[in-house]
Design a protein around this motif. Sequence first.
Motif, short mmCIF file in Angstrom:
data_model
loop_
_atom_site.label_atom_id
_atom_site.label_comp_id
_atom_site.label_asym_id
_atom_site.label_seq_id
_atom_site.Cartn_x
_atom_site.Cartn_y
_atom_site.Cartn_z
N ILE A 54 0.84 -1.21 0.00
CA ILE A 54 0.00 0.00 0.00
C ILE A 54 0.87 1.25 0.00
O ILE A 54 0.71 2.14 -0.84
N TRP A 55 1.80 1.34 0.94
CA TRP A 55 2.58 2.57 1.08
C TRP A 55 3.58 2.78 -0.05
O TRP A 55 3.83 3.92 -0.45
N ARG A 56 4.13 1.72 -0.60
CA ARG A 56 5.02 1.89 -1.76
C ARG A 56 4.24 2.43 -2.95
O ARG A 56 4.73 3.25 -3.70
N ARG A 57 3.02 1.96 -3.10
CA ARG A 57 2.19 2.45 -4.20
C ARG A 57 1.78 3.90 -3.98
O ARG A 57 1.64 4.66 -4.93
N VAL A 58 1.58 4.27 -2.75
CA VAL A 58 1.28 5.67 -2.45
C VAL A 58 2.47 6.55 -2.84
O VAL A 58 2.30 7.60 -3.46
N ILE A 59 3.66 6.12 -2.51
CA ILE A 59 4.87 6.87 -2.86
C ILE A 59 5.03 6.93 -4.38
O ILE A 59 5.37 7.97 -4.94
N GLU A 60 4.76 5.81 -5.06
CA GLU A 60 4.81 5.82 -6.53
C GLU A 60 3.82 6.83 -7.09
O GLU A 60 4.13 7.56 -8.02
N ARG A 61 2.63 6.85 -6.51
CA ARG A 61 1.58 7.77 -6.97
C ARG A 61 2.02 9.21 -6.80
O ARG A 61 1.76 10.07 -7.63
N ASP A 62 2.70 9.49 -5.70
CA ASP A 62 3.21 10.84 -5.46
C ASP A 62 4.35 11.20 -6.42
O ASP A 62 4.65 12.37 -6.61
N GLY A 63 4.97 10.18 -7.00
CA GLY A 63 6.07 10.43 -7.92
C GLY A 63 7.33 10.93 -7.22
O GLY A 63 8.15 11.61 -7.82
N TRP A 64 7.51 10.57 -5.95
CA TRP A 64 8.69 11.03 -5.19
C TRP A 64 9.98 10.70 -5.89
O TRP A 64 10.89 11.49 -5.94
N TRP A 65 10.05 9.49 -6.41
CA TRP A 65 11.32 9.03 -6.95
C TRP A 65 11.66 9.75 -8.26
O TRP A 65 12.82 9.97 -8.56
N GLU A 66 10.65 10.15 -9.01
CA GLU A 66 10.91 10.82 -10.27
C GLU A 66 11.18 12.31 -10.11
O GLU A 66 12.01 12.88 -10.79
#
Length: 131
Positions: A54-66
Amino acid sequence: YGKQWYQRRVRGVSPESNPVLEEVDVKKALDLLTCVARDEGITDDQFAKLRLLIWRRVIERDGWWERRAEPENIDETLFYRASILAYNSGLVISHILPSVEELIGEINDKQKEFVLRSGYEQMSQMGLLAA
């Protein structure tokens, strides 16, 4: 409903399956995870894996890594808003939020780790997490 039904709903938090993911959707997934843990007796390991998903997908959705999120902007993220909503709804954040180490996983990026640790520190200062 059964364990399989709950697990499919929890996995539905992905940006691919819900491109307009909001904090309410994350809260629903966390509620379902809590229900399946209580009612269907999933193992601690299964709970931890689904929580992390759940939380990794939330971070992906936020686009933090990009977009190389900055710590001072964490309150603008879905991660932060979902954490606040969960807390205000009575969920124990320290129980539903994985550690920074779990979220980072195999990624070796000091900026990402710094942003996550800063966000956790801000939430800790607000009393959301145990120190």
